[in-house]
Design an enzyme around this catalytic site. Structure first.
Site, PDB file in Angstrom:
ATOM      1  N   GLU A 209       0.827  -1.197   0.000  1.00 52.87           N
ATOM      2  CA  GLU A 209       0.000   0.000   0.000  1.00 52.87           C
ATOM      3  C   GLU A 209       0.864   1.249   0.000  1.00 52.87           C
ATOM      4  O   GLU A 209       1.912   1.301   0.634  1.00 52.87           O
ATOM      5  CB  GLU A 209      -0.925   0.003   1.220  1.00 52.87           C
ATOM      6  CG  GLU A 209      -1.994  -1.072   1.156  1.00 52.87           C
ATOM      7  CD  GLU A 209      -2.933  -1.061   2.347  1.00 52.87           C
ATOM      8  OE1 GLU A 209      -4.094  -1.476   2.183  1.00 52.87           O
ATOM      9  OE2 GLU A 209      -2.504  -0.637   3.434  1.00 52.87           O
ATOM     10  N   CYS A 224       3.169   8.657   0.591  1.00 55.84           N
ATOM     11  CA  CYS A 224       3.724   7.778   1.621  1.00 55.84           C
ATOM     12  C   CYS A 224       3.992   6.426   0.973  1.00 55.84           C
ATOM     13  O   CYS A 224       3.076   5.769   0.476  1.00 55.84           O
ATOM     14  CB  CYS A 224       2.749   7.641   2.784  1.00 55.84           C
ATOM     15  SG  CYS A 224       3.366   6.606   4.138  1.00 55.84           S
ATOM     16  N   CYS A 231       6.456  -6.176   7.984  1.00 56.98           N
ATOM     17  CA  CYS A 231       7.557  -5.582   8.740  1.00 56.98           C
ATOM     18  C   CYS A 231       7.927  -6.510   9.892  1.00 56.98           C
ATOM     19  O   CYS A 231       7.056  -7.107  10.532  1.00 56.98           O
ATOM     20  CB  CYS A 231       7.154  -4.209   9.283  1.00 56.98           C
ATOM     21  SG  CYS A 231       8.465  -3.354  10.187  1.00 56.98           S
ATOM     22  N   CYS A 235       6.022  -3.363  15.911  1.00 56.12           N
ATOM     23  CA  CYS A 235       5.548  -2.281  16.796  1.00 56.12           C
ATOM     24  C   CYS A 235       4.102  -2.552  17.204  1.00 56.12           C
ATOM     25  O   CYS A 235       3.262  -2.887  16.365  1.00 56.12           O
ATOM     26  CB  CYS A 235       5.651  -0.935  16.081  1.00 56.12           C
ATOM     27  SG  CYS A 235       7.340  -0.462  15.654  1.00 56.12           S
ATOM     28  N   CYS A 238       1.054  -0.675  15.423  1.00 54.11           N
ATOM     29  CA  CYS A 238       1.076  -0.591  13.965  1.00 54.11           C
ATOM     30  C   CYS A 238       0.482  -1.846  13.336  1.00 54.11           C
ATOM     31  O   CYS A 238       0.866  -2.971  13.680  1.00 54.11           O
ATOM     32  CB  CYS A 238       2.521  -0.389  13.481  1.00 54.11           C
ATOM     33  SG  CYS A 238       2.687  -0.264  11.692  1.00 54.11           S
ATOM     34  N   GLU A 294      10.321  -1.552   7.347  1.00 58.97           N
ATOM     35  CA  GLU A 294      11.406  -0.821   8.006  1.00 58.97           C
ATOM     36  C   GLU A 294      12.516  -0.585   6.976  1.00 58.97           C
ATOM     37  O   GLU A 294      13.181  -1.523   6.550  1.00 58.97           O
ATOM     38  CB  GLU A 294      11.946  -1.623   9.191  1.00 58.97           C
ATOM     39  CG  GLU A 294      13.270  -1.157   9.757  1.00 58.97           C
ATOM     40  CD  GLU A 294      13.301   0.327  10.080  1.00 58.97           C
ATOM     41  OE1 GLU A 294      14.223   1.003   9.577  1.00 58.97           O
ATOM     42  OE2 GLU A 294      12.412   0.806  10.814  1.00 58.97           O
ATOM     43  N   HIS A 349       9.098   7.102  19.696  1.00 58.70           N
ATOM     44  CA  HIS A 349       7.879   6.636  20.377  1.00 58.70           C
ATOM     45  C   HIS A 349       7.964   6.703  21.901  1.00 58.70           C
ATOM     46  O   HIS A 349       6.945   6.941  22.555  1.00 58.70           O
ATOM     47  CB  HIS A 349       7.478   5.230  19.922  1.00 58.70           C
ATOM     48  CG  HIS A 349       7.288   5.144  18.444  1.00 58.70           C
ATOM     49  ND1 HIS A 349       6.428   5.976  17.762  1.00 58.70           N
ATOM     50  CD2 HIS A 349       7.872   4.354  17.496  1.00 58.70           C
ATOM     51  CE1 HIS A 349       6.478   5.694  16.469  1.00 58.70           C
ATOM     52  NE2 HIS A 349       7.345   4.720  16.278  1.00 58.70           N
ATOM     53  N   CYS A 475      -1.522   6.892   9.334  1.00 59.62           N
ATOM     54  CA  CYS A 475      -0.271   6.343   9.832  1.00 59.62           C
ATOM     55  C   CYS A 475      -0.527   5.203  10.816  1.00 59.62           C
ATOM     56  O   CYS A 475      -1.324   5.324  11.742  1.00 59.62           O
ATOM     57  CB  CYS A 475       0.527   7.454  10.525  1.00 59.62           C
ATOM     58  SG  CYS A 475       2.149   6.923  11.082  1.00 59.62           S
TER      59      CYS A 475
END
Length: 484
Positions: A209, A224, A231, A235, A238, A294, A349, A475
């Site tokens: 995406e 973006c 990934c 996280c 996410c 990442e 974060h 996001c």
């Protein structure tokens, strides 16, 4: 005369030979020095693409990989096509989201994906519009080289490059295109504010995406871009992290997302010109590698792709308008990604190590160790690329306390103190819902209070506007799934 003693003539001849030898050595030395001075003093154009890629030039992976027309350096493409003029013609097309494999053929460059994008967009916008009123003329987009063309030999060489992008050896396609060799748009979602999510199906079968975020008041759009399918960093906040890592994207697959974003913006502009004034997507002028994946875990392809984005003969984006974001799996990640002509962003974060470990469970290094890696990378960069962002996904009751804000201020100020000419900006991203059982979006009051603590500490701080959340395009929400 004593035969053991040399005559005066012999002695003089010996001295002359020695003197001549020394003089010859001196002349040779001066010639070498002058050559070095010429090399050092005469300026030459060295595109960022070539300089950035030196970091990977000796890796076996780089040697074995075949690069297509999007990811080949301009010089590589020129060599393959038999001249820089042909390479420039190809990039006039690619920059506008036009496939040169189709445009320069006798069928007037008909691209079936253009009509498909129009239909998808109008359906997503629930617009009742006659598609026959929309002009897809591309001649005005290609500038002074539009009539130069590509001959049969050049098109054949371009087809050789396209074939290298295919994941199989099939010769089923009569013409190799961006769409059937690298990737194609399989789905489009448009939110009420115009944020447009593209689902790109890669030639290898995976889907990724990318998101076009229009800024109508500023006259440009941000793209973006994803760097991996899934990934490995996992996280907690996410959606991509839930997928796990499935595959790295090639440089061509990263760049085809920008190609398609430019194509969509061009086509939507054609719709607007045809009379649908409610429809608008300004040109893409800003790229952030903050999509799926990442970047540090796919550094070779990311650096090559970013170098293409910044090359003035290719996508021609300003370095300051390209941002590579990393969670920093290790301190050296900043140096590796810092070799690309783009701004760096660090997904922090949380500054507290135990809290960061909770949010980013793959964390293996302390904040201090990672900070030193960032400082080292920034010191090696030009001053115009020493601006960096610290990103925080702000979660209610988790990392939005006064203590968290003050720790962030200390981190930002210590980086600026260690790196001359640097500027650190904090980017707050209110948590976007991904179905987590405990995490919630903080109230606007808490977000603004957190921001005030940071700005009171003399650190620039912005709150990212949530865009596209109703279409899971915001996001942290990117994951390859379609709503039924």
């Amino acid at each position: 005369a004593n035969p053991a003693q040399p005559s005066n003539n012999t002695y003089i001849m010996f001295v002359n030979v020695a003197a001549c030898s020394r003089l010859l050595l001196l002349v040779l030395l001066l010639q070498c020095l002058s050559s070095l001075l010429v090399v050092c003093l005469i300026p030459s154009y060295q595109p960022h693409q070539n300089r950035a890629l030196k970091l990977f030039s000796s890796t076996s992976e780089d040697d074995e990989h075949c690069y297509g027309p999007l990811s080949s350096t301009f010089n590589e493409l020129s060599d393959h096509m038999g001249g820089s003029g042909r390479a420039a013609v190809i990039w006039d097309c690619l920059r506008a989201g036009i496939d040169p494999n189709l445009y320069y053929r006798n069928d007037s460059g008909i691209d079936s994906s253009d009509k498909a994008i129009i239909e998808c967009w109008l359906e997503a916008m629930s617009a009742d519009f006659d598609t026959n009123d929309i002009s897809l003329s591309k001649n005005d987009l290609l500038g002074k080289r539009k009539d130069q063309g590509l001959g049969a030999g050049a098109l054949s060489r371009l087809q050789e490059l396209m074939k290298q992008c295919r994941s199989d050896d099939s010769d089923a396609e009569s013409i190799y295109t961006i769409e059937n060799s690298i990737g194609s748009i399989s789905h489009i979602k448009v939110s009420a504010d115009g944020t447009t999510k593209l689902l790109v199906r890669l030639g290898r079968g995976y889907e990724v995406e990318s998101v076009i975020i229009p800024w109508l008041d500023r006259g440009f759009s941000t793209v973006c871009v994803s760097s991996q399918v899934g990934c490995a960093q996992a996280c907690r906040f996410c959606a991509t992290g839930k997928m796990g890592k499935m595959s790295d994207l090639t440089a061509d697959e990263i760049l085809c997302q920008i190609y398609y974003a430019n194509k969509v913006c061009r086509i939507v502009s054609s719709i607007a010109e045809a009379g649908d004034s409610a429809t608008s997507l300004p040109p893409c002028d800003n790229v952030v590698l903050m999509g799926m994946g990442e970047p540090a875990d796919n550094a070779m392809n990311v650096v090559r792709a970013v170098s293409t984005m910044a090359d003035r003969r290719m996508f021609s984006l300003a370095q300051s308008k390209i941002t590579v974001s990393t969670v920093a799996p290790n301190p050296s990640a900043f140096t590796t990604l810092g070799s690309s002509p783009a701004a760096l962003a660090w997904s922090v974060h949380a500054v507290d190590d135990s809290l960061r470990k909770e949010l980013v469970p793959t964390t293996k290094f302390s904040i201090e160790e990672l900070k030193e890696g960032l400082v080292k990378a920034l010191k090696s960069r030009s001053k115009k690329l020493r601006r960096t962002m610290l990103e925080v996904a702000l979660i209610d009751g988790v990392n939005d306390s006064e203590k968290d804000a003050k720790l962030l201020v200390s981190l930002a100020r210590s980086i600026m103190a260690d790196v001359e000419g640097s500027k650190v900006v904090v980017n707050l991203i209110p948590f976007n819902d991904i179905g987590h059982p405990k995490y919630r979006t903080p109230s606007e009051e808490n977000v603004l209070g957190f921001q005030k603590i940071i700005t009171d500490g003399d650190v620039l701080c912005y709150v990212r506007t949530t865009r596209g959340d109703e279409e899971n395009a915001a996001c942290g929400q990117l994951a390859t799934s379609r709503s039924k």
